[in-house]
Design a protein around this motif. Structure first.
Motif, PDB file in Angstrom:
ATOM      1  N   ALA A 121     -12.097   5.676  -0.956  1.00 14.76           N
ATOM      2  CA  ALA A 121     -12.268   4.348  -1.554  1.00 14.76           C
ATOM      3  C   ALA A 121     -12.286   3.220  -0.521  1.00 14.76           C
ATOM      4  N   PHE A 122     -11.648   3.415   0.624  1.00  9.68           N
ATOM      5  CA  PHE A 122     -11.611   2.346   1.629  1.00  9.68           C
ATOM      6  C   PHE A 122     -11.246   2.930   2.993  1.00  9.68           C
ATOM      7  N   ASP A 123     -11.538   2.138   4.023  1.00  9.79           N
ATOM      8  CA  ASP A 123     -11.164   2.457   5.401  1.00  9.79           C
ATOM      9  C   ASP A 123     -10.758   1.137   6.041  1.00  9.79           C
ATOM     10  N   ARG A 124      -9.454   0.929   6.224  1.00 10.07           N
ATOM     11  CA  ARG A 124      -8.962  -0.376   6.639  1.00 10.07           C
ATOM     12  C   ARG A 124      -7.991  -0.237   7.808  1.00 10.07           C
ATOM     13  N   LEU A 125      -8.243  -0.994   8.876  1.00 10.68           N
ATOM     14  CA  LEU A 125      -7.342  -1.033  10.015  1.00 10.68           C
ATOM     15  C   LEU A 125      -6.444  -2.254   9.880  1.00 10.68           C
ATOM     16  N   LEU A 126      -5.145  -2.014   9.785  1.00  5.48           N
ATOM     17  CA  LEU A 126      -4.167  -3.102   9.754  1.00  5.48           C
ATOM     18  C   LEU A 126      -3.696  -3.334  11.185  1.00  5.48           C
ATOM     19  N   ALA A 127      -4.233  -4.352  11.824  1.00  7.39           N
ATOM     20  CA  ALA A 127      -3.961  -4.584  13.238  1.00  7.39           C
ATOM     21  C   ALA A 127      -3.244  -5.898  13.502  1.00  7.39           C
ATOM     22  N   ARG A 128      -3.186  -6.776  12.505  1.00  6.13           N
ATOM     23  CA  ARG A 128      -2.558  -8.080  12.677  1.00  6.13           C
ATOM     24  C   ARG A 128      -1.232  -8.132  11.925  1.00  6.13           C
ATOM     25  N   VAL A 129      -0.171  -8.465  12.647  1.00  7.60           N
ATOM     26  CA  VAL A 129       1.142  -8.578  12.018  1.00  7.60           C
ATOM     27  C   VAL A 129       1.108  -9.683  10.961  1.00  7.60           C
ATOM     28  N   GLY A 130       1.608  -9.354   9.773  1.00  5.89           N
ATOM     29  CA  GLY A 130       1.698 -10.344   8.716  1.00  5.89           C
ATOM     30  C   GLY A 130       0.487 -10.457   7.826  1.00  5.89           C
ATOM     31  N   GLU A 131      -0.543  -9.608   8.019  1.00  6.00           N
ATOM     32  CA  GLU A 131      -1.731  -9.653   7.164  1.00  6.00           C
ATOM     33  C   GLU A 131      -1.632  -8.556   6.106  1.00  6.00           C
ATOM     34  N   PRO A 132      -1.464  -8.934   4.820  1.00  3.27           N
ATOM     35  CA  PRO A 132      -1.256  -7.927   3.767  1.00  3.27           C
ATOM     36  C   PRO A 132      -2.553  -7.244   3.344  1.00  3.27           C
ATOM     37  N   PHE A 133      -2.412  -6.009   2.870  1.00  2.00           N
ATOM     38  CA  PHE A 133      -3.542  -5.250   2.335  1.00  2.00           C
ATOM     39  C   PHE A 133      -3.088  -4.584   1.044  1.00  2.00           C
ATOM     40  N   ALA A 134      -3.751  -4.914  -0.071  1.00  2.00           N
ATOM     41  CA  ALA A 134      -3.385  -4.384  -1.378  1.00  2.00           C
ATOM     42  C   ALA A 134      -4.344  -3.278  -1.787  1.00  2.00           C
ATOM     43  N   PHE A 135      -3.788  -2.213  -2.404  1.00  2.00           N
ATOM     44  CA  PHE A 135      -4.630  -1.123  -2.880  1.00  2.00           C
ATOM     45  C   PHE A 135      -3.937  -0.402  -4.027  1.00  2.00           C
ATOM     46  N   SER A 136      -4.698   0.365  -4.761  1.00  2.00           N
ATOM     47  CA  SER A 136      -4.179   1.092  -5.915  1.00  2.00           C
ATOM     48  C   SER A 136      -3.409   2.327  -5.462  1.00  2.00           C
ATOM     49  N   GLY A 137      -2.284   2.572  -6.125  1.00  2.00           N
ATOM     50  CA  GLY A 137      -1.467   3.735  -5.786  1.00  2.00           C
ATOM     51  C   GLY A 137      -2.112   5.057  -6.133  1.00  2.00           C
ATOM     52  N   GLU A 138      -3.210   5.047  -6.911  1.00  2.00           N
ATOM     53  CA  GLU A 138      -3.932   6.292  -7.180  1.00  2.00           C
ATOM     54  C   GLU A 138      -4.531   6.867  -5.902  1.00  2.00           C
ATOM     55  N   HIS A 139      -4.790   5.988  -4.921  1.00  2.00           N
ATOM     56  CA  HIS A 139      -5.347   6.438  -3.647  1.00  2.00           C
ATOM     57  C   HIS A 139      -4.225   6.930  -2.736  1.00  2.00           C
ATOM     58  N   ALA A 140      -4.479   7.993  -2.021  1.00  2.00           N
ATOM     59  CA  ALA A 140      -3.514   8.545  -1.067  1.00  2.00           C
ATOM     60  C   ALA A 140      -4.185   8.605   0.301  1.00  2.00           C
ATOM     61  N   PRO A 141      -4.278   7.465   0.987  1.00  5.95           N
ATOM     62  CA  PRO A 141      -5.008   7.427   2.252  1.00  5.95           C
ATOM     63  C   PRO A 141      -4.299   8.187   3.372  1.00  5.95           C
ATOM     64  N   ASP A 142      -5.087   8.592   4.348  1.00  2.14           N
ATOM     65  CA  ASP A 142      -4.532   9.127   5.585  1.00  2.14           C
ATOM     66  C   ASP A 142      -4.137   7.957   6.474  1.00  2.14           C
ATOM     67  N   ALA A 143      -2.978   8.045   7.082  1.00  2.00           N
ATOM     68  CA  ALA A 143      -2.515   7.027   8.023  1.00  2.00           C
ATOM     69  C   ALA A 143      -2.812   7.514   9.435  1.00  2.00           C
ATOM     70  N   GLN A 144      -3.522   6.697  10.184  1.00  2.00           N
ATOM     71  CA  GLN A 144      -3.884   7.036  11.563  1.00  2.00           C
ATOM     72  C   GLN A 144      -3.354   5.945  12.485  1.00  2.00           C
ATOM     73  N   LEU A 145      -2.631   6.356  13.520  1.00  2.00           N
ATOM     74  CA  LEU A 145      -2.016   5.414  14.457  1.00  2.00           C
ATOM     75  C   LEU A 145      -2.843   5.353  15.732  1.00  2.00           C
ATOM     76  N   PRO A 146      -3.566   4.255  15.966  1.00  2.00           N
ATOM     77  CA  PRO A 146      -4.423   4.177  17.156  1.00  2.00           C
ATOM     78  C   PRO A 146      -3.662   4.025  18.458  1.00  2.00           C
ATOM     79  N   ALA A 147      -2.414   3.515  18.393  1.00  2.00           N
ATOM     80  CA  ALA A 147      -1.707   3.246  19.647  1.00  2.00           C
ATOM     81  C   ALA A 147      -0.203   3.404  19.505  1.00  2.00           C
ATOM     82  N   GLY A 148       0.241   4.399  18.759  1.00  2.00           N
ATOM     83  CA  GLY A 148       1.664   4.652  18.662  1.00  2.00           C
ATOM     84  C   GLY A 148       2.291   4.182  17.367  1.00  2.00           C
TER      85      GLY A 148
END
Length: 236
Positions: A121-148
């Protein structure tokens, strides 16, 4: 002024401080910390908000071993099916998230170099501290850590019962009557109530919808102050 309507050493929070008397006087005009609100011509004492420090919260490891969760609050208390919940997650390595059907989620990066959430359903990089991202709990995304490893704030609400809106704020927070909420300090110093204790990075407070959090009673004390405010409202 109205606002917009595995921890490592680098996640360590600053200790509680006591605000100097002269500083209190200097900021008194910015917001009203008085614990009383007038209702129908009389003053009603408001219940205190609940303080927390992330470093003192119990960390529970995930089943897949990819991280740990520190629960801030889950309401109603003592029930398995929460109405709304706030927690801080330390993500150590790549891995899938669990699905939460019937739940709306908001993720916000608190520390670290970011996390990518990816699913059909989405591909989102959260890279900025304090920037929220809302999504439906039906989705179970993979979490990928680009730098630790990183740390995130996770707000979850039961759809149809509660709604949540997360904002990055630098001005005094005004919580509408009947709303619940969480304030998490990102940086700088904040103060709530009249006890003159100061909240710093990694600390915060929460209140329930029945607490009637004091209007304008949570305010910044330093020029660099920034916080996350999760406004949690019941569905009428």
């Amino acid at each position: 002024m109205r606002p917009r309507k595995c921890a490592g050493p680098h996640f360590r929070a600053e200790p509680l401080a006591v605000l100097p008397a002269d500083t209190t006087a200097a900021v008194a005009a910015q917001y009203d910390p008085h614990p009383y609100r007038k209702q129908a011509g009389k003053q009603v004492k408001e219940p205190p908000v609940h303080r927390f420090d992330v470093e003192t919260l119990t960390a529970g490891r995930w089943r897949n071993g990819g991280g740990a969760t520190r629960e801030v609050v889950s309401r109603p208390a003592g029930t398995e099916e929460f109405g709304w919940r706030a927690s801080v997650a330390d993500i150590d390595r790549d891995g899938p998230f669990s699905a939460f059907p019937g739940v709306d989620r908001t993720f916000t990066l608190l520390a670290g170099d970011g996390v990518r959430l990816a699913c059909p359903a989405f591909d989102r990089l959260l890279a900025r501290v304090g920037e929220p991202f809302a999504f439906s709990g039906e989705h179970a995304p993979d979490a990928q850590l680009p730098a630790g490893a990183c740390r995130v704030l996770n707000i979850m609400v039961r759809r149809g019962r509660w709604t949540a809106h997360v904002h990055r704020v630098a001005d005094p927070v005004e919580s509408p009557l009947g709303h619940a909420g969480v304030l998490y300090v990102l940086r700088g110093r904040w103060q709530a109530g009249t006890d003159r204790r100061v909240l710093t990075s990694g600390q915060g407070l929460w209140w329930d919808s029945a607490d009637n959090a004091p209007t304008g009673a949570v305010g910044p004390l330093s020029p660099d102050a920034a916080a996350l405010w999760a406004d949690v409202a019941p569905v009428r």
